[in-house]
Design an enzyme around this catalytic site. Structure first.
Site, PDB file in Angstrom:
ATOM      1  N   CYS A   2       0.828  -1.204   0.000  1.00 20.29           N
ATOM      2  CA  CYS A   2       0.000   0.000   0.000  1.00 20.29           C
ATOM      3  C   CYS A   2       0.865   1.258   0.000  1.00 20.29           C
ATOM      4  O   CYS A   2       1.979   1.266   0.516  1.00 20.29           O
ATOM      5  CB  CYS A   2      -0.877   0.023   1.238  1.00 20.29           C
ATOM      6  N   ARG A  27       5.089   0.211  -5.915  1.00 22.13           N
ATOM      7  CA  ARG A  27       5.102  -0.586  -4.692  1.00 22.13           C
ATOM      8  C   ARG A  27       4.227  -1.834  -4.821  1.00 22.13           C
ATOM      9  O   ARG A  27       4.349  -2.750  -4.016  1.00 22.13           O
ATOM     10  CB  ARG A  27       4.590   0.265  -3.523  1.00 22.13           C
ATOM     11  N   TRP A  74      -2.902  -2.764  -1.532  1.00 20.67           N
ATOM     12  CA  TRP A  74      -2.459  -4.130  -1.850  1.00 20.67           C
ATOM     13  C   TRP A  74      -3.221  -5.021  -0.886  1.00 20.67           C
ATOM     14  O   TRP A  74      -3.002  -4.978   0.337  1.00 20.67           O
ATOM     15  CB  TRP A  74      -0.948  -4.228  -1.632  1.00 20.67           C
ATOM     16  N   ASN A  99      -1.751   2.150   5.706  1.00 21.31           N
ATOM     17  CA  ASN A  99      -0.814   1.097   5.287  1.00 21.31           C
ATOM     18  C   ASN A  99      -0.523   0.244   6.507  1.00 21.31           C
ATOM     19  O   ASN A  99      -0.347   0.791   7.597  1.00 21.31           O
ATOM     20  CB  ASN A  99       0.525   1.694   4.829  1.00 21.31           C
ATOM     21  N   GLY A 100      -0.396  -1.061   6.322  1.00 20.12           N
ATOM     22  CA  GLY A 100      -0.068  -1.925   7.468  1.00 20.12           C
ATOM     23  C   GLY A 100      -1.221  -2.845   7.790  1.00 20.12           C
ATOM     24  O   GLY A 100      -2.140  -3.030   6.979  1.00 20.12           O
ATOM     25  N   GLU A 482      19.326 -16.274  -7.079  1.00 18.22           N
ATOM     26  CA  GLU A 482      18.818 -14.953  -7.455  1.00 18.22           C
ATOM     27  C   GLU A 482      18.324 -14.967  -8.906  1.00 18.22           C
ATOM     28  O   GLU A 482      17.299 -14.359  -9.228  1.00 18.22           O
ATOM     29  CB  GLU A 482      19.925 -13.901  -7.233  1.00 18.22           C
ATOM     30  N   LYS A 486      14.536 -14.051 -10.052  1.00 23.86           N
ATOM     31  CA  LYS A 486      14.210 -13.024 -11.057  1.00 23.86           C
ATOM     32  C   LYS A 486      13.272 -13.595 -12.103  1.00 23.86           C
ATOM     33  O   LYS A 486      12.294 -12.972 -12.474  1.00 23.86           O
ATOM     34  CB  LYS A 486      15.480 -12.508 -11.762  1.00 23.86           C
ATOM     35  N   GLU A 489       9.742 -14.237 -10.676  1.00 26.12           N
ATOM     36  CA  GLU A 489       9.044 -12.999 -10.321  1.00 26.12           C
ATOM     37  C   GLU A 489       8.417 -12.313 -11.528  1.00 26.12           C
ATOM     38  O   GLU A 489       7.278 -11.876 -11.472  1.00 26.12           O
ATOM     39  CB  GLU A 489      10.041 -11.983  -9.729  1.00 26.12           C
ATOM     40  N   HIS A 505      20.694 -35.782  -6.652  1.00 23.60           N
ATOM     41  CA  HIS A 505      19.906 -36.184  -5.474  1.00 23.60           C
ATOM     42  C   HIS A 505      18.426 -35.852  -5.655  1.00 23.60           C
ATOM     43  O   HIS A 505      17.691 -35.747  -4.677  1.00 23.60           O
ATOM     44  CB  HIS A 505      20.469 -35.508  -4.226  1.00 23.60           C
ATOM     45  N   LYS A 604       6.738  -4.077  -3.828  1.00 25.49           N
ATOM     46  CA  LYS A 604       8.132  -3.661  -3.732  1.00 25.49           C
ATOM     47  C   LYS A 604       8.607  -3.690  -2.290  1.00 25.49           C
ATOM     48  O   LYS A 604       9.693  -4.153  -1.981  1.00 25.49           O
ATOM     49  CB  LYS A 604       8.271  -2.249  -4.314  1.00 25.49           C
TER      50      LYS A 604
HETATM   51  C1  G6P Z   1       9.886  -7.808  -1.736  1.00 23.87           C
HETATM   52  C2  G6P Z   1      10.441  -7.323  -3.054  1.00 23.87           C
HETATM   53  C3  G6P Z   1      11.791  -7.985  -3.314  1.00 23.87           C
HETATM   54  C4  G6P Z   1      12.733  -7.739  -2.151  1.00 23.87           C
HETATM   55  C5  G6P Z   1      12.121  -8.182  -0.826  1.00 23.87           C
HETATM   56  C6  G6P Z   1      12.955  -7.704   0.357  1.00 23.87           C
HETATM   57  O1  G6P Z   1       9.543  -9.147  -1.821  1.00 23.87           O
HETATM   58  O2  G6P Z   1       9.551  -7.613  -4.101  1.00 23.87           O
HETATM   59  O3  G6P Z   1      12.352  -7.449  -4.497  1.00 23.87           O
HETATM   60  O4  G6P Z   1      13.927  -8.420  -2.369  1.00 23.87           O
HETATM   61  O5  G6P Z   1      10.826  -7.614  -0.663  1.00 23.87           O
HETATM   62  O6  G6P Z   1      12.919  -6.314   0.384  1.00 23.87           O
HETATM   63  P1  G6P Z   1      14.012  -5.411   1.036  1.00 23.87           P
HETATM   64  O7  G6P Z   1      13.511  -4.001   0.827  1.00 23.87           O
HETATM   65  O8  G6P Z   1      14.055  -5.784   2.481  1.00 23.87           O
HETATM   66  O9  G6P Z   1      15.288  -5.674   0.350  1.00 23.87           O
END
Ligand code: G6P
Length: 609
Positions: A2, A27, A74, A99-100, A482, A486, A489, A505, A604
């Site tokens: 949010c 976000r 959100w 928010n929250g 990672e 990516k 996501e 395994h 985000k």
């Molecule tokens: C969310 C974002 C990710 C990020 C993660 C941790 O899931 O979509 O891209 O890596 O939060 O966020 P931070 O701000 O703690 O790195």
């Protein structure tokens, strides 16, 4: 997650609210809304979907007003439907954006229903609006009604509220979620994120935990958690509006991938004085703290967690300290044993991730020797609450899929490893050679970016698959993790990462036409092992996309394609090999037509647990 904005001014602020919400789109959200007071009572408009939908709705109603609040939601409690979108209004008197999460909302809701309040939504937020309304029956101002409401709320929040009885006034409060006040000339603003306010001002007050701000067009008064007036400095932001715009790039993600060379240089340079690393940048007490550190424990979420895992390899290899990295969301629920003289490190792009923040707070109570945050936002909660801080200089990262924040975190981890290595016997010549390597990172990234069109061609191999396996060994295993993150996501392809040695395994059973393998295989000590692992795949007809350097000496075959990377020191390989994996996912996602910058269901900054 949010986002919220608000403004009180002497002009129509609806265009600002809409623009502010557009700036917060990154976000992640699923509905949006605004409420205003315009002399004809409290008006609100809300819509499901993008801010653009809301903008059309506002244009058709011609809504205007000199003060108001806006929100991108959100969904947590209740589906993304118009009645669940914020602002939530109580009896046409009070409107609230939030928010929250309010954890005790069910109890509050029952109490309020018993008092005769009707609920229009399934949200936790609506209880706040009604509770404020209830207190307004005995309190004479929105401020005092909110001061009475907040102690009744359990959970985390940033809120902004307006009342039809007090036009021109916004009351905002934070506990657990960030809020910033923007200072204008005869107008003032509130937002969950400075990026929403950069078109209006560069002057900001960052609210602290428990603060309540009373905002009108000509004054801002901040009260601390004890209800006393608090002096909070006005800080000038150096961030520009263009830093949060796409410019000529089709997506923020691509822009941010290309910004990595500069971001790495900017992250390293404050730590360098004549090629000597300056540990005092971490904090006044850094030398003393680092001298006593015997172990390191890292916690983070998402991409930041992967940087932590790379860090754990580095800190053990170079820093000679036992080190482990774990998901922040798991840490505090498993009764961790705290070893003596252990540094607790948190990594985060935003510095507001709920689980990381909660892990830090738990660690501070649990008796760790000291805490260090590696974070991209200097004003964040995480930075404020740690003993030592390393601010990465990635600049604002807008794409939900983290890119430049990750590689700058790797740079920070390299620096930390060298600082600990100083205490484990590396000599000054070795240290200098490592620093020289770090200085090459930006150039290495630039040469990796030159491979973009080849990588785009590689990406065609993955467009139609449903699954993909990423392999790496040693410090390249977290890079494979990672890479897989990516891809899943932003392209919605199921992707997993394995250390090469684990292939037989289990995952080897999956190898078929629909399960290509992406391998990161630079020339390092583990290369022969990795080659053997990849042969096991090839022998079973699996398709391979291999990222390796010339010295790795892979021979092309009908089932494997090789992309030749620049050769770099083992120490830099994690940073370098991240870039082609980012580009690979980016191009696959673009080919598949997904929303690269705002992937479905993701946010985000994850400010709820
Ligand atoms: C969310 C974002 C990710 C990020 C993660 C941790 O899931 O979509 O891209 O890596 O939060 O966020 P931070 O701000 O703690 O790195």
């Amino acid at each position: 997650m949010c986002g919220l904005v608000g403004a009180t001014a002497n002009r129509d602020i609806i265009p600002f609210l809409v623009d502010g919400l557009r700036s917060l789109e990154y976000r992640g959200y699923d509905s949006a809304g605004v409420a205003t007071l315009n002399g004809q009572g409290l008006k609100k408009e809300r819509s499901v979907g993008k801010v653009e939908e809301l903008a059309k709705q506002l244009a058709s109603t011609g809504m205007s007003g000199t003060m108001g609040i806006g929100h991108t939601r959100w969904a947590t409690h209740g589906r993304p439907e118009e009645n669940n979108a914020h602002p939530h209004v109580s009896t046409e008197l009070v409107a609230v954006v939030h928010n929250g999460i309010i954890e005790n909302y069910e109890t509050l809701r029952r109490d309020l229903q018993n008092l005769g309040y009707d609920f229009d939504s399934q949200t936790d937020t609506e209880v706040i609006a009604h509770r404020i309304h209830q207190h307004l029956q005995s309190e004479d101002s929105l401020l005092t009604a909110i001061q009475k409401t907040l102690p009744e709320l359990e959970g985390s929040f940033a809120i902004a509220a307006i009342s039809n009885n007090e036009p021109g006034r916004i009351i905002a409060a934070r506990r657990g979620s960030p809020l910033v006040v923007g200072i204008g000339t005869d107008e003032n603003f509130i937002a969950s994120d400075v990026s929403a306010l950069l078109s209006e001002t560069q002057d900001f007050i960052y609210l602290e935990e428990g603060d309540i701000a009373d905002i009108s067009s000509h004054a801002v008064t901040v009260y601390n958690q004890y209800g006393r007036i608090a002096e909070r400095p006005i800080q000038k932001s150096t961030m520009t509006k263009s830093a949060v715009e796409k410019g000529d790039y089709p997506h923020f993600m691509l822009k941010e991938i290309y910004e990595q060379s500069t971001a790495l240089r900017q992250t390293l340079s404050p730590y360098l004085d004549n090629d000597t690393l300056q540990e005092s940048r971490l904090g006044d007490d850094a030398s003393h703290i680092l001298d006593g550190i015997e172990q390191v424990h890292i916690c983070a979420c998402g991409t930041s967690y992967h940087a932590g895992v790379v860090g754990s390899y580095l800190l053990e290899k170079l820093g000679k300290r036992p080190c482990r990295a774990e998901h922040a969301s798991e840490f505090r629920y498993r009764s961790p044993v705290v070893t003596p003289n252990t540094l607790f490190v948190v990594l985060s792009q935003s510095g507001e991730t709920a689980d990381t923040l909660a892990a830090l707070r738990y660690a501070k109570e649990a008796g760790y020797a000291a805490t260090l945050s590696i974070c991209n936002v200097a004003s964040s909660s995480l930075v404020r609450e740690t003993d030592l801080t390393f601010i990465t200089q990635a600049g604002p990262e807008i794409g939900v899929a983290s890119t430049k924040a990750f590689t700058t975190q790797l740079m920070a981890m390299n620096i930390l490893a060298i600082l600990l290595a100083r205490r484990s016997g590396i000599d000054s010549a070795e240290e200098l050679s490592l620093v020289q390597s770090l200085k090459q990172a930006s150039f290495a990234i630039e040469s990796a970016l030159e491979l973009n069109s080849e990588i785009k061609d590689f990406a065609k191999q993955l467009v139609d698959v449903n699954h993909c396996l990423f392999l790496g060994r040693g410090n390249m295993y977290p890079i494979a993790m990672e890479g897989a993150l990516k891809l899943k996501e932003i392209s919605y392809i199921h992707a997993e990462a394995y250390p090469g040695g684990e292939l037989k395994h289990g995952p080897l059973a999956l190898i078929d036409d629909d399960m290509p393998i992406v391998a990161v295989a630079p020339n390092n000590d583990l290369l022969p092992k990795m080659k053997a692992n990849l042969q096991e795949v090839e022998a079973r007809g699996g398709k391979l996309l291999i990222f390796a350097d010339k010295k790795s000496d892979f021979q092309p075959s009908p089932n494997s394609r090789i992309l030749t990377m620049p050769s770099v020191d083992d120490f830099l390989a994690p940073i370098l090999y991240t870039v082609p994996l980012q580009l690979l996912s980016y191009h696959v996602a673009v080919f598949r037509g997904t929303n690269v910058d705002q992937p479905r269901n993701l946010a985000k900054s994850v400010t709820v647990e």
